[in-house]
Scaffold this motif. Structure first.
Motif, PDB file in Angstrom:
ATOM      1  N   ASP A 104       0.830  -1.197   0.000  1.00 47.48           N
ATOM      2  CA  ASP A 104       0.000   0.000   0.000  1.00 47.48           C
ATOM      3  C   ASP A 104       0.868   1.252   0.000  1.00 47.48           C
ATOM      4  O   ASP A 104       1.896   1.316   0.678  1.00 47.48           O
ATOM      5  CB  ASP A 104      -0.884   0.041   1.251  1.00 47.48           C
ATOM      6  CG  ASP A 104      -2.073  -0.894   1.165  1.00 47.48           C
ATOM      7  OD1 ASP A 104      -2.771  -0.865   0.139  1.00 47.48           O
ATOM      8  OD2 ASP A 104      -2.309  -1.664   2.122  1.00 47.48           O
ATOM      9  N   GLY A 116       3.649   0.638   2.942  1.00 44.39           N
ATOM     10  CA  GLY A 116       3.703  -0.509   3.839  1.00 44.39           C
ATOM     11  C   GLY A 116       3.450  -1.798   3.089  1.00 44.39           C
ATOM     12  O   GLY A 116       2.755  -1.813   2.059  1.00 44.39           O
ATOM     13  N   THR A 118       2.313  -5.894   3.726  1.00 48.12           N
ATOM     14  CA  THR A 118       1.816  -6.933   4.612  1.00 48.12           C
ATOM     15  C   THR A 118       1.439  -8.142   3.763  1.00 48.12           C
ATOM     16  O   THR A 118       1.662  -8.146   2.554  1.00 48.12           O
ATOM     17  CB  THR A 118       0.624  -6.434   5.451  1.00 48.12           C
ATOM     18  OG1 THR A 118       0.300  -7.404   6.444  1.00 48.12           O
ATOM     19  CG2 THR A 118      -0.592  -6.179   4.577  1.00 48.12           C
ATOM     20  N   THR A 148      -2.347  -3.456  13.126  1.00 47.51           N
ATOM     21  CA  THR A 148      -3.347  -2.715  12.355  1.00 47.51           C
ATOM     22  C   THR A 148      -2.687  -2.079  11.130  1.00 47.51           C
ATOM     23  O   THR A 148      -1.688  -1.375  11.244  1.00 47.51           O
ATOM     24  CB  THR A 148      -4.007  -1.627  13.212  1.00 47.51           C
ATOM     25  OG1 THR A 148      -4.591  -2.245  14.363  1.00 47.51           O
ATOM     26  CG2 THR A 148      -5.088  -0.894  12.423  1.00 47.51           C
ATOM     27  N   GLN A 149      -3.268  -2.332   9.968  1.00 47.36           N
ATOM     28  CA  GLN A 149      -2.722  -1.837   8.715  1.00 47.36           C
ATOM     29  C   GLN A 149      -3.373  -0.511   8.325  1.00 47.36           C
ATOM     30  O   GLN A 149      -4.278  -0.008   9.008  1.00 47.36           O
ATOM     31  CB  GLN A 149      -2.933  -2.879   7.609  1.00 47.36           C
ATOM     32  CG  GLN A 149      -2.398  -4.256   7.958  1.00 47.36           C
ATOM     33  CD  GLN A 149      -0.920  -4.249   8.295  1.00 47.36           C
ATOM     34  OE1 GLN A 149      -0.122  -3.648   7.579  1.00 47.36           O
ATOM     35  NE2 GLN A 149      -0.549  -4.929   9.380  1.00 47.36           N
ATOM     36  N   LYS A 154      -6.443  -6.077  10.433  1.00 45.37           N
ATOM     37  CA  LYS A 154      -5.415  -6.569  11.356  1.00 45.37           C
ATOM     38  C   LYS A 154      -4.761  -7.800  10.745  1.00 45.37           C
ATOM     39  O   LYS A 154      -5.449  -8.762  10.403  1.00 45.37           O
ATOM     40  CB  LYS A 154      -6.024  -6.891  12.725  1.00 45.37           C
ATOM     41  CG  LYS A 154      -6.585  -5.660  13.441  1.00 45.37           C
ATOM     42  CD  LYS A 154      -7.105  -6.007  14.814  1.00 45.37           C
ATOM     43  CE  LYS A 154      -7.732  -4.796  15.493  1.00 45.37           C
ATOM     44  NZ  LYS A 154      -6.770  -3.697  15.700  1.00 45.37           N
ATOM     45  N   THR A 157       1.636 -10.671  12.770  1.00 48.52           N
ATOM     46  CA  THR A 157       3.078 -10.415  12.759  1.00 48.52           C
ATOM     47  C   THR A 157       3.762 -11.346  13.746  1.00 48.52           C
ATOM     48  O   THR A 157       3.153 -11.801  14.716  1.00 48.52           O
ATOM     49  CB  THR A 157       3.409  -8.954  13.130  1.00 48.52           C
ATOM     50  OG1 THR A 157       2.940  -8.693  14.458  1.00 48.52           O
ATOM     51  CG2 THR A 157       2.775  -7.980  12.148  1.00 48.52           C
ATOM     52  N   THR A 203       6.299  -9.664   9.048  1.00 44.37           N
ATOM     53  CA  THR A 203       5.270 -10.318   8.244  1.00 44.37           C
ATOM     54  C   THR A 203       5.938 -11.406   7.425  1.00 44.37           C
ATOM     55  O   THR A 203       7.013 -11.198   6.857  1.00 44.37           O
ATOM     56  CB  THR A 203       4.601  -9.309   7.291  1.00 44.37           C
ATOM     57  OG1 THR A 203       3.980  -8.280   8.064  1.00 44.37           O
ATOM     58  CG2 THR A 203       3.550  -9.972   6.432  1.00 44.37           C
ATOM     59  N   ASP A 218       8.222  -3.242   8.323  1.00 49.47           N
ATOM     60  CA  ASP A 218       8.252  -1.830   7.973  1.00 49.47           C
ATOM     61  C   ASP A 218       9.221  -1.064   8.872  1.00 49.47           C
ATOM     62  O   ASP A 218       9.485  -1.457  10.016  1.00 49.47           O
ATOM     63  CB  ASP A 218       6.857  -1.220   8.066  1.00 49.47           C
ATOM     64  CG  ASP A 218       5.954  -1.691   6.936  1.00 49.47           C
ATOM     65  OD1 ASP A 218       6.475  -2.023   5.858  1.00 49.47           O
ATOM     66  OD2 ASP A 218       4.727  -1.732   7.133  1.00 49.47           O
TER      67      ASP A 218
END
Length: 258
Positions: A104, A116, A118, A148-149, A154, A157, A203, A218
């Protein structure tokens, strides 16, 4: 010969665990779509053959609805200059596991845009996200949490010192090029640094093309360019005690790639 034996053994394992020969052990076909301009939708399984695959498609549609809602809120908050971009890559689409890498890039007002990465991984047998504690040894899962992204979903991780050590071992290895080594040193320092001695929240996802388990986390915006994805090969995963159902599936997926 070893490759054929390994794939044969993997087939036996699937039968022994009750996996239908024509479902979870196959390479599923995916159909891509768009949520909106610049925003990839999660690809859907084409012609799902069982409840597990239908369950996954339904879950992916809910994730698409979530990012659509988040992008709308972003525009309402930041005005005309806001943006939301999403790329979704199917990193593995069978056998046994379906994994997505999600990238994203957002700007909803403020000092700078954010990026980010994930991932989410589904078990094609159950149609639910995988439980990493059943696939990885405790040393590699460490502390399991939900982060939380950007779109408020969610994602799982793993904060593990051993997993972080494996990441660092493969991260931007030094070369004979002096200038490149100097440029990479700042990044090596950035990914090595921990907060209060705790490993980062990482991740992970199986990557069939790369032939291993991808690991990423990240970083702060000023060093975000250092946030490389590192892939741990299946040979290393086996030595670390990862369940063979995962390593065999990754190797089978790689062997079936065109």
């Amino acid at each position: 010969m070893k490759g054929r034996l390994r794939l044969a053994a993997f087939g036996v394992l699937l039968v022994a665990t009750g996996v239908p020969a024509n479902a979870a052990d196959r390479i599923v076909q995916m159909q891509a779509a768009q949520v909106g301009p610049g925003i990839d939708a999660f690809p859907q399984i084409v012609e799902p053959v069982d409840d597990a695959e239908r369950r996954i498609n339904a879950a992916l549609k809910r994730l698409d609805a979530q990012v659509r809602k988040a992008a709308k809120s972003c525009k309402a908050e930041g005005g005309a200059n806001t943006s939301w971009e999403r790329g979704v890559r199917t990193a593995m689409h069978g056998p046994r596991f379906l994994s997505f890498e999600i990238n994203d890039g957002t700007y909803c007002g403020g000092a700078h845009p954010n990026t980010g990465t994930t991932a989410i991984v589904y078990d094609l047998v159950t149609g639910t996200p995988v439980d990493w504690t059943t696939l990885l040894p405790p040393a590699l899962t460490g502390k399991v949490a939900l982060a939380t992204q950007a779109d408020e979903t969610k994602m799982v991780t793993l904060s593990s010192k051993r997993l972080h050590a494996l990441y660092l071992k493969a991260y931007r290895p030094e070369t004979g090029k002096t200038n490149a080594n100097a440029d990479d040193k700042a990044c090596r320092d950035a990914v090595t640094e921990t907060v209060s001695g705790e490993p980062p929240a990482m991740t992970v996802w199986p990557d069939a093309e790369a032939g291993g388990l991808a690991v990423q986390f990240d970083l702060a915006h000023v060093v975000q360019a250092c946030a490389d994805t590192v892939v741990i090969p299946t040979s290393t995963l086996r030595r670390e005690g990862v369940q063979t159902v995962l390593t065999d599936a990754i190797e089978a997926a790689q062997a079936k790639r065109p």
